[in-house]
Design a protein around this motif. Structure first.
Motif, mmCIF file in Angstrom:
data_model
loop_
_atom_site.group_PDB
_atom_site.id
_atom_site.type_symbol
_atom_site.label_atom_id
_atom_site.label_comp_id
_atom_site.label_asym_id
_atom_site.label_seq_id
_atom_site.Cartn_x
_atom_site.Cartn_y
_atom_site.Cartn_z
ATOM 1 N N LEU A 1 -2.788 3.213 -21.540
ATOM 2 C CA LEU A 1 -1.801 3.585 -20.624
ATOM 3 C C LEU A 1 -1.134 2.181 -19.770
ATOM 4 C CD1 LEU A 1 -2.541 6.715 -18.509
ATOM 5 C CD2 LEU A 1 -0.310 6.231 -19.829
ATOM 6 N N LYS A 2 0.037 1.742 -19.781
ATOM 7 C CA LYS A 2 0.473 0.716 -19.022
ATOM 8 C C LYS A 2 0.759 1.228 -17.731
ATOM 9 C CE LYS A 2 3.823 -2.896 -19.855
ATOM 10 N NZ LYS A 2 4.914 -3.554 -20.840
ATOM 11 N N ALA A 3 0.366 0.453 -16.563
ATOM 12 C CA ALA A 3 0.575 1.048 -15.141
ATOM 13 C C ALA A 3 2.242 0.705 -14.974
ATOM 14 C CB ALA A 3 -0.197 0.215 -14.391
ATOM 15 N N ASN A 4 2.621 1.686 -13.999
ATOM 16 C CA ASN A 4 3.879 1.295 -13.461
ATOM 17 C C ASN A 4 4.057 1.471 -11.961
ATOM 18 O OD1 ASN A 4 6.887 1.775 -12.703
ATOM 19 N ND2 ASN A 4 7.048 0.974 -14.565
ATOM 20 N N PRO A 5 3.639 0.629 -11.343
ATOM 21 C CA PRO A 5 3.292 0.622 -9.703
ATOM 22 C C PRO A 5 4.419 1.250 -8.947
ATOM 23 C CG PRO A 5 2.684 -1.449 -10.631
ATOM 24 C CD PRO A 5 3.244 -0.856 -11.580
ATOM 25 N N THR A 6 5.756 0.922 -9.252
ATOM 26 C CA THR A 6 6.781 1.319 -8.540
ATOM 27 C C THR A 6 6.912 2.827 -8.617
ATOM 28 O OG1 THR A 6 8.175 -0.597 -8.823
ATOM 29 C CG2 THR A 6 9.473 1.330 -8.374
ATOM 30 N N VAL B 1 3.968 5.971 -25.138
ATOM 31 C CA VAL B 1 5.231 5.882 -24.351
ATOM 32 C C VAL B 1 5.169 5.059 -23.241
ATOM 33 C CG1 VAL B 1 6.597 7.525 -22.983
ATOM 34 C CG2 VAL B 1 5.228 8.689 -24.650
ATOM 35 N N SER B 2 4.247 4.940 -22.468
ATOM 36 C CA SER B 2 4.217 3.962 -21.626
ATOM 37 C C SER B 2 4.408 2.245 -21.821
ATOM 38 C CB SER B 2 2.729 3.950 -20.843
ATOM 39 O OG SER B 2 1.712 3.427 -21.406
ATOM 40 N N GLN B 3 4.055 2.038 -23.189
ATOM 41 C CA GLN B 3 4.228 0.876 -23.784
ATOM 42 C C GLN B 3 5.801 0.556 -24.223
ATOM 43 O OE1 GLN B 3 2.008 -1.731 -23.725
ATOM 44 N NE2 GLN B 3 -0.140 -0.199 -23.259
ATOM 45 N N ARG B 4 6.300 1.767 -24.394
ATOM 46 C CA ARG B 4 7.685 1.238 -24.870
ATOM 47 C C ARG B 4 9.006 1.426 -23.521
ATOM 48 N NH1 ARG B 4 9.366 4.022 -30.031
ATOM 49 N NH2 ARG B 4 7.550 3.727 -31.193
ATOM 50 N N LEU B 5 8.296 2.340 -22.595
ATOM 51 C CA LEU B 5 9.341 2.526 -21.439
ATOM 52 C C LEU B 5 8.671 2.788 -20.168
ATOM 53 C CD1 LEU B 5 10.334 6.006 -21.032
ATOM 54 C CD2 LEU B 5 10.153 5.299 -23.508
ATOM 55 N N ARG C 1 11.911 -0.929 -14.055
ATOM 56 C CA ARG C 1 11.922 -1.592 -15.583
ATOM 57 C C ARG C 1 11.529 -2.854 -15.304
ATOM 58 N NH1 ARG C 1 17.466 -0.542 -15.733
ATOM 59 N NH2 ARG C 1 17.322 1.541 -16.211
ATOM 60 N N GLN C 2 11.478 -3.567 -13.918
ATOM 61 C CA GLN C 2 10.728 -5.035 -13.733
ATOM 62 C C GLN C 2 9.208 -4.765 -14.068
ATOM 63 O OE1 GLN C 2 11.968 -6.176 -10.105
ATOM 64 N NE2 GLN C 2 14.158 -6.583 -10.625
ATOM 65 N N ASP C 3 8.533 -3.739 -13.558
ATOM 66 C CA ASP C 3 7.267 -3.545 -13.668
ATOM 67 C C ASP C 3 6.871 -3.510 -15.138
ATOM 68 O OD1 ASP C 3 6.909 -3.209 -10.827
ATOM 69 O OD2 ASP C 3 6.498 -1.190 -11.015
ATOM 70 N N PHE C 4 7.588 -2.611 -15.792
ATOM 71 C CA PHE C 4 7.524 -2.604 -17.264
ATOM 72 C C PHE C 4 7.304 -3.787 -18.015
ATOM 73 C CE2 PHE C 4 9.036 -1.888 -21.502
ATOM 74 C CZ PHE C 4 8.049 -1.275 -21.944
ATOM 75 N N THR C 5 8.195 -4.638 -17.449
ATOM 76 C CA THR C 5 8.451 -6.050 -18.244
ATOM 77 C C THR C 5 7.341 -6.902 -17.885
ATOM 78 O OG1 THR C 5 10.988 -5.637 -17.980
ATOM 79 C CG2 THR C 5 10.154 -7.657 -18.955
ATOM 80 N N ARG C 6 6.990 -6.732 -16.593
ATOM 81 C CA ARG C 6 6.143 -7.806 -15.924
ATOM 82 C C ARG C 6 4.663 -7.433 -16.459
ATOM 83 N NH1 ARG C 6 6.294 -6.896 -10.796
ATOM 84 N NH2 ARG C 6 8.531 -7.314 -10.688
ATOM 85 N N GLU C 7 4.207 -6.123 -16.237
ATOM 86 C CA GLU C 7 2.843 -5.737 -16.534
ATOM 87 C C GLU C 7 2.399 -6.397 -17.885
ATOM 88 O OE1 GLU C 7 0.528 -3.732 -14.575
ATOM 89 O OE2 GLU C 7 1.743 -4.267 -13.198
ATOM 90 N N GLY C 8 1.432 -7.237 -17.787
ATOM 91 C CA GLY C 8 0.923 -7.491 -19.050
ATOM 92 C C GLY C 8 0.630 -6.382 -20.096
ATOM 93 N N GLY C 9 1.502 -6.538 -21.352
ATOM 94 C CA GLY C 9 1.118 -5.268 -22.223
ATOM 95 C C GLY C 9 -0.628 -5.647 -22.697
ATOM 96 N N ASN C 10 -1.182 -4.377 -22.620
ATOM 97 C CA ASN C 10 -2.772 -4.585 -22.981
ATOM 98 C C ASN C 10 -2.742 -3.882 -24.397
ATOM 99 O OD1 ASN C 10 -1.981 -2.042 -22.053
ATOM 100 N ND2 ASN C 10 -3.790 -2.285 -20.568
ATOM 101 N N ALA C 11 -1.464 -3.631 -24.909
ATOM 102 C CA ALA C 11 -1.655 -3.241 -26.462
ATOM 103 C C ALA C 11 -1.787 -4.153 -27.367
ATOM 104 C CB ALA C 11 -0.605 -2.277 -26.860
#
Ligand SMILES: [Zn+2]
Ligand SMILES: [Zn+2]
Length: 397
Positions: A286-291, A324-328, A387-397
């Motif tokens: 899972l990729k986090a989305n703080p917002t 899903v979290s790694q795509r959006l 959307r910014q969180d998504f782009t910023r959060e380092g992908g851990n995939a």
């Protein structure tokens, strides 16, 4: 103050009003557990429920017969928020992951939003029914088929022994090891046999030793799916299936490299031939989305169902929601449906998944999902931040 605040009381009220229906539906699904891709009854009941509440339902989307997409009436052009619903059960132990609660929280959120008539802001809300979370990676299939195309943010809730908006999940590579030996009479000609059961046992022993030298949050676990046929025949063929899990896909791949060497070693030691087959579908963490997580958390507080401190007593699981979290932008919050310390995938947890606590968690989940979807549509800035969180959060995939 969000632009959605004016309609929030009504949404919460509707969930309370339909809570008995939702609980009945939850218990019905619970009493009739269906495995991955075979969730026919749950699919029928959930889609009927959504239609009854005015949603436009498309069944069998993405080429999966038990998937669906329901569009909430009164929502339209603009950003799209998807609320995901899972409803598959586990072999042998039924709804021991509480997906009946996920499903009814999801459709409950959809029904409550439908009751608003027309949304006071632009945007579309969908409830996407995602089959086969347990082992089938249904969400990956739906994404590959384009079902999440045009979705700006996605969310769901999952039951557990505490309410936590953010908990990591592990990536998984699934792998099968097969050993090919030679059959012979186990008593009169054992020296003519090549024992494939010894090979698979050696592999388990090698992995048990390897476990000392892997990262503490990685997991390797498996079962023997074929161990032989009869005690008087030296087993000529054996197979085993494993999950290799880690916090990053890169480390899952490292585990696969070492696993393959261990399988080859076990084969060499026993005179067998090994075949290692990794499943091409990789579960991503899972990729986090703080917002979005923060909005969900505020809504839990708003409905007086606040987060619990994480007691740190449990490790992490995995979910196809990670992909899903790694795509959006996506969140996968956990909601309490059992007392502290009850492990998921246990018979005890299956019992809790139909308890008054499960009802409370389902109702809270439905409300918080609906309110968070509204927050995101009411505020283009919030969605832009997600959307910014998504782009910023380092992908851990
Ligand atoms: Zn599960
Ligand atoms: Zn689950």
């Amino acid at each position: 103050m969000s632009g959605a605040d004016a309609v929030k009381p009504k949404v919460a009220e509707v969930v309370d009003r339909i809570a008995d229906d939702l609980e009945r539906l939850s218990h019905r699904i619970h009493a009739s557990p269906e495995l991955a891709f075979k969730e026919e009854r749950a699919h029928a009941w959930l889609t009927e429920f959504l239609e009854k509440h005015g949603a436009r339902v498309e069944r069998g989307v993405g080429g999966l017969a038990t998937a669906f997409r329901a569009t909430i009436p009164g929502t339209g052009a603009g950003p799209t928020i998807a609320i995901m619903a899972e409803y598959d059960a586990l072999p042998g132990i039924g709804h021991a992951c509480g997906h009946n609660v996920i499903a009814t929280a999801g459709v409950g959120a959809g029904a409550a939003l439908a009751a608003l008539g027309t949304l006071p802001f632009a945007g579309r809300i969908q409830v996407i029914g995602t089959p086969a979370e347990e082992g089938g990676a249904g969400k990956v299939k739906l994404m590959d088929a384009g079902v999440f195309e045009g979705v700006d943010a996605a969310m769901m809730v999952h039951g557990r022994c505490g309410t936590q908006v953010w908990r990591p999940s592990l990536g998984i590579i699934k792998v099968k090891a097969e050993f090919f030996g030679q059959a012979a009479h186990a008593s009169s000609w054992p020296w003519r046999g090549v024992n494939a059961l010894n090979a698979v046992i050696s592999l388990f022993n090698a992995l048990d030793a390897m476990r000392q030298q892997i990262r503490p949050d990685a997991r390797i676990h498996g079962v023997i799916t074929k161990g032989g046929d009869q005690a008087n025949i030296i087993p000529e063929y054996t197979s085993a299936e494993f999950y290799l899990r880690a916090t990053t896909v890169a480390y899952c791949r490292e585990l696969l490299r070492r696993f393959t060497l261990a399988a080859e070693g076990a084969a060499a030691a026993t005179g067998c031939r090994a075949q290692v087959t990794a499943d091409p579908t990789v579960h991503e963490p899972l990729k986090a989305n703080p917002t979005m997580a923060e909005a969900f958390k505020r809504n839990l507080e708003y409905i007086d169902f606040p987060e619990d401190p994480d007691d740190g007593q449990a490790g992490y699981g995995s979910t196809d929601c990670g992909n899903v979290s790694q795509r959006l932008p996506t969140i996968h919050p956990y909601i309490r449906i059992s007392p502290d310390g009850v492990p998921g995938h246990s018979r005890e947890f299956a019992e809790w998944a139909r308890s008054p606590l499960a009802r409370a968690g389902m109702v809270a989940g439905a409300k918080a999902l609906a309110l968070t979807a509204l927050d995101l549509l009411a505020s283009p800035e919030a969605l832009a931040r997600a959307r910014q969180d998504f782009t910023r959060e380092g992908g851990n995939a």
